[in-house]
Scaffold this active site. Structure first.
Site, short mmCIF file in Angstrom:
data_model
loop_
_atom_site.label_atom_id
_atom_site.label_comp_id
_atom_site.label_asym_id
_atom_site.label_seq_id
_atom_site.Cartn_x
_atom_site.Cartn_y
_atom_site.Cartn_z
N GLN A 95 0.80 -1.22 0.00
CA GLN A 95 0.00 0.00 0.00
C GLN A 95 0.84 1.27 0.00
O GLN A 95 0.34 2.33 -0.37
CB GLN A 95 -0.96 0.00 1.19
CG GLN A 95 -2.03 -1.06 1.07
CD GLN A 95 -2.96 -1.07 2.26
OE1 GLN A 95 -2.70 -1.72 3.26
NE2 GLN A 95 -4.07 -0.36 2.16
N ARG A 140 3.83 -0.60 13.12
CA ARG A 140 3.52 -1.88 12.50
C ARG A 140 3.62 -1.74 10.99
O ARG A 140 2.95 -0.90 10.39
CB ARG A 140 2.12 -2.36 12.90
CG ARG A 140 1.76 -3.70 12.26
CD ARG A 140 0.34 -4.14 12.56
NE ARG A 140 0.06 -5.35 11.80
CZ ARG A 140 -1.09 -5.63 11.19
NH1 ARG A 140 -2.09 -4.78 11.26
NH2 ARG A 140 -1.23 -6.74 10.51
N HIS A 173 0.99 -9.47 4.45
CA HIS A 173 -0.17 -8.59 4.35
C HIS A 173 -0.66 -8.64 2.90
O HIS A 173 -0.66 -7.64 2.18
CB HIS A 173 0.20 -7.16 4.77
CG HIS A 173 -0.97 -6.31 5.13
ND1 HIS A 173 -1.10 -5.69 6.36
CD2 HIS A 173 -2.09 -5.98 4.44
CE1 HIS A 173 -2.23 -5.00 6.39
NE2 HIS A 173 -2.85 -5.15 5.23
N ASN A 213 -1.86 -11.20 8.16
CA ASN A 213 -2.88 -10.18 8.38
C ASN A 213 -4.15 -10.58 7.66
O ASN A 213 -4.16 -10.74 6.44
CB ASN A 213 -2.40 -8.83 7.85
CG ASN A 213 -3.43 -7.74 8.11
OD1 ASN A 213 -3.57 -7.27 9.23
ND2 ASN A 213 -4.17 -7.34 7.07
N GLU A 214 -5.22 -10.77 8.43
CA GLU A 214 -6.55 -11.02 7.89
C GLU A 214 -6.62 -12.16 6.88
O GLU A 214 -6.92 -11.95 5.69
CB GLU A 214 -7.11 -9.72 7.29
CG GLU A 214 -7.18 -8.58 8.28
CD GLU A 214 -7.82 -7.32 7.75
OE1 GLU A 214 -8.02 -6.39 8.54
OE2 GLU A 214 -8.14 -7.27 6.53
N ASN A 257 -8.30 -6.55 14.07
CA ASN A 257 -8.53 -5.40 13.20
C ASN A 257 -10.02 -5.13 13.19
O ASN A 257 -10.81 -5.98 12.75
CB ASN A 257 -8.03 -5.68 11.78
CG ASN A 257 -6.53 -5.93 11.74
OD1 ASN A 257 -5.81 -5.71 12.71
ND2 ASN A 257 -6.05 -6.39 10.60
N TYR A 317 -13.22 -2.35 12.37
CA TYR A 317 -13.70 -1.14 11.70
C TYR A 317 -15.18 -0.88 11.94
O TYR A 317 -15.61 0.26 12.04
CB TYR A 317 -13.41 -1.22 10.20
CG TYR A 317 -11.93 -1.19 9.90
CD1 TYR A 317 -11.26 0.02 9.83
CD2 TYR A 317 -11.20 -2.37 9.73
CE1 TYR A 317 -9.89 0.06 9.59
CE2 TYR A 317 -9.83 -2.33 9.49
CZ TYR A 317 -9.19 -1.12 9.43
OH TYR A 317 -7.83 -1.07 9.20
N GLU A 377 -5.35 -2.89 14.01
CA GLU A 377 -5.81 -1.90 13.03
C GLU A 377 -7.13 -1.32 13.51
O GLU A 377 -8.03 -2.04 13.93
CB GLU A 377 -6.06 -2.51 11.64
CG GLU A 377 -4.84 -2.89 10.86
CD GLU A 377 -5.18 -3.41 9.47
OE1 GLU A 377 -6.28 -3.07 8.95
OE2 GLU A 377 -4.38 -4.15 8.90
N TRP A 429 -4.84 2.62 12.09
CA TRP A 429 -4.76 2.44 10.64
C TRP A 429 -5.36 3.68 10.00
O TRP A 429 -6.52 3.96 10.20
CB TRP A 429 -5.52 1.18 10.19
CG TRP A 429 -5.30 0.97 8.72
CD1 TRP A 429 -6.06 1.48 7.70
CD2 TRP A 429 -4.22 0.27 8.11
NE1 TRP A 429 -5.52 1.14 6.49
CE2 TRP A 429 -4.39 0.39 6.72
CE3 TRP A 429 -3.13 -0.45 8.60
CZ2 TRP A 429 -3.51 -0.18 5.81
CZ3 TRP A 429 -2.26 -1.02 7.71
CH2 TRP A 429 -2.44 -0.89 6.33
N GLU A 446 -5.58 1.91 -1.47
CA GLU A 446 -6.59 1.19 -0.70
C GLU A 446 -7.18 0.05 -1.53
O GLU A 446 -8.37 0.00 -1.83
CB GLU A 446 -7.67 2.17 -0.21
CG GLU A 446 -8.70 1.58 0.73
CD GLU A 446 -8.10 0.77 1.87
OE1 GLU A 446 -8.66 -0.30 2.17
OE2 GLU A 446 -7.08 1.21 2.44
N TRP A 447 -6.30 -0.86 -1.93
CA TRP A 447 -6.68 -2.10 -2.59
C TRP A 447 -7.61 -1.86 -3.78
O TRP A 447 -7.30 -1.08 -4.66
CB TRP A 447 -7.23 -3.10 -1.56
CG TRP A 447 -6.29 -3.27 -0.41
CD1 TRP A 447 -6.47 -2.87 0.88
CD2 TRP A 447 -4.96 -3.85 -0.43
NE1 TRP A 447 -5.37 -3.16 1.65
CE2 TRP A 447 -4.44 -3.76 0.89
CE3 TRP A 447 -4.17 -4.43 -1.43
CZ2 TRP A 447 -3.16 -4.22 1.22
CZ3 TRP A 447 -2.90 -4.90 -1.10
CH2 TRP A 447 -2.42 -4.80 0.21
#
Length: 453
Positions: A32, A89, A133, A177-178, A304, A306, A358, A404, A411-412
């Site tokens: 990213q 991180r 990641h 990660n995730e 993480n 949100y 995150e 985060w 952003e992907w």
């Protein structure tokens, strides 16, 4: 629908309301921010290839330059130091250090991370490392990716090399990660790299991600790793939109697919029976002993968070159209869900220390006179710190909080359209500007409650 209310963010909360050893930080990931996609021997990742698929990225962009962190490393390290954080991180790009995921290691890539580790330590900042990641070397994807059990072996080799090279400087390490995102969004829904749409492949990938985590933890401990080891999961409370049996059944299944499918193998040596039954013929191949390997003891669980997820058996539930406050991602702002989640995990699983690895929000920021008055983001961060504090008051052992993200970044699948950073990035000039949220965080970490009073 549960309503876990929290105090208004005007309620005074200071750094010293948390334990003295509570870790404060910011987070990023390699793909990213780094850019330098084809420089110094770096190999392509699945995201480099995914970005070449027409319409895969909403603005048609890619990660070739991103925030050019590869060249602006010292600038960004100085920024992190300004924030008064304890930890940073970041993820290591597997294809930067081992271009094909196997075979030769890339000294130029390793040297970049030498500079990153040393730069952090020189500034008194703890390096919090993530090994994976999402940027799997493309060459491994061409051999089946995470659905291929050999990828597990390559990941363990990668973990061992990172420890051998940087283990004396690592303060904490996350293996993956995730994994849900890699398995489900990447291999079942096809909206993230590698763009596959196969539920059986996704289920097998999820198992191999967990297996590689467990084997890497064991290998690192065998190699003498003295730093904490863990994994970071994206988790969310699942709330049924009505009291109907259908909505509750759907919410229970979705909870199983997101949370229990990963938490149960890690902490209970089993997959949840309801999800296994739901998968039917698509359930993964699990060899004898795999579940024991996955459940290798870890030192912390990264979470993480949100938003929560509202589940309807009939049609998708949209927060904005239902009058809920949302971020620029369309995600409901629901900090009480973090308290609920942390308490639930504490009660349901034998989990060691938890970290929020995150937490943050995208908003439509405006740069006016070299300032970004992102009050919504600042309030979001305050509310979620209150949520963590509320969980701790209920006996949850929390080790730290990582915002985060440090920088606006790629952003992907949204490309550069969504900004999560507490530092604004002008992608044309690469100029960095601390947003008001960064200035608030900087001030929060500088003062105690007595100084605020």
């Amino acid at each position: 629908m549960p309503n876990h209310s929290l105090p208004n963010s005007s309620v005074s909360l200071a750094k010293d309301h948390f334990p003295s050893d509570f870790v404060w930080g910011v987070a990023t990931s390699a793909f990213q921010i780094e850019g330098a996609a084809k420089l110094d021997g770096k190999g392509p990742s699945i995201w480099d290839e995914f970005c070449q698929i027409p319409k895969a990225i909403s603005d048609g962009s890619n990660g070739d330059v991103a925030c050019d962190h590869y060249h602006l490393l010292e600038t960004d390290l100085d920024l992190i130091e300004q924030l008064n954080v304890d930890a940073y991180r970041f993820s290591i790009s597997w294809p930067r250090v081992r271009p094909t995921g196997a075979g030769q290691w890339n000294e130029a890539g390793l040297a970049f991370y030498d500079r990153l580790f040393d730069g952090l330590l020189k500034r008194g900042i703890k390096p919090y490392v993530t090994l994976n990641h999402w940027d799997l070397p493309a060459a491994l994807q061409h051999q089946g990716g995470w659905a291929n059990r050999e990828t597990v072996e390559r990941f363990v080799e990668y973990a061992q090399l990172i420890h051998a090279r940087f283990g004396d400087r690592i303060a904490s390490l996350v293996t993956h990660n995730e994994p849900w995102v890699m398995a489900t969004l990447g291999n079942e829904l096809g909206i993230f790299a590698p763009g596959m749409k196969d539920r059986a492949i996704a289920a097998q990938a999820s198992h191999h991600l967990l297996l590689s985590h467990g084997l890497a933890v064991r290998a690192l401990r065998a190699a003498g790793a003295a730093y904490p080891l863990g994994i970071a999961l994206n988790l969310s409370p699942m709330h049924a939109v009505t009291a109907s049996a259908e909505d509750h059944a759907k919410a229970r299944l979705e909870d199983g697919k997101l949370l229990r499918w990963y938490m149960d193998p890690l902490f209970k040596k089993s997959y949840p029976a309801d999800v296994w039954s739901h998968l039917g013929a698509d359930a993964p191949t699990v060899l004898q002993g795999d579940l024991d390997l996955i459940a290798a003891p870890i030192d912390f669980l990264g979470i993480n968070y949100y938003s929560r997820t509202i589940i309807s058996a009939e049609q998708p539930w949209d927060a904005k159209s239902n009058g809920k406050p949302v971020t620029d991602m369309g995600w409901e702002i629901y900090p009480a869900g973090l308290t609920e989640l942390l308490v639930r995990i504490h009660q349901d699983y034998q989990v060691p220390t938890m970290f929020v690895t995150e937490n943050g929000a995208a908003f439509k920021d405006q740069l006016i006179n070299n300032r970004i008055h992102d009050l919504e983001r600042t309030d979001y961060l305050k509310q979620h710190l209150l949520a963590i504090h509320a969980a701790m008051q209920q006996g949850v052992n929390m080790g730290g909080y990582l915002v985060w993200s440090l920088l606006d970044n790629f952003e992907w699948a949204c490309g550069y359209e969504k900004r999560f950073g507490i530092v604004h990035v002008d992608y044309q000039t690469q100029r960095r500007t601390l947003k008001d949220s960064a200035l608030w965080y900087q001030d929060f970490l500088r003062h105690s409650s007595k100084e605020h009073s």
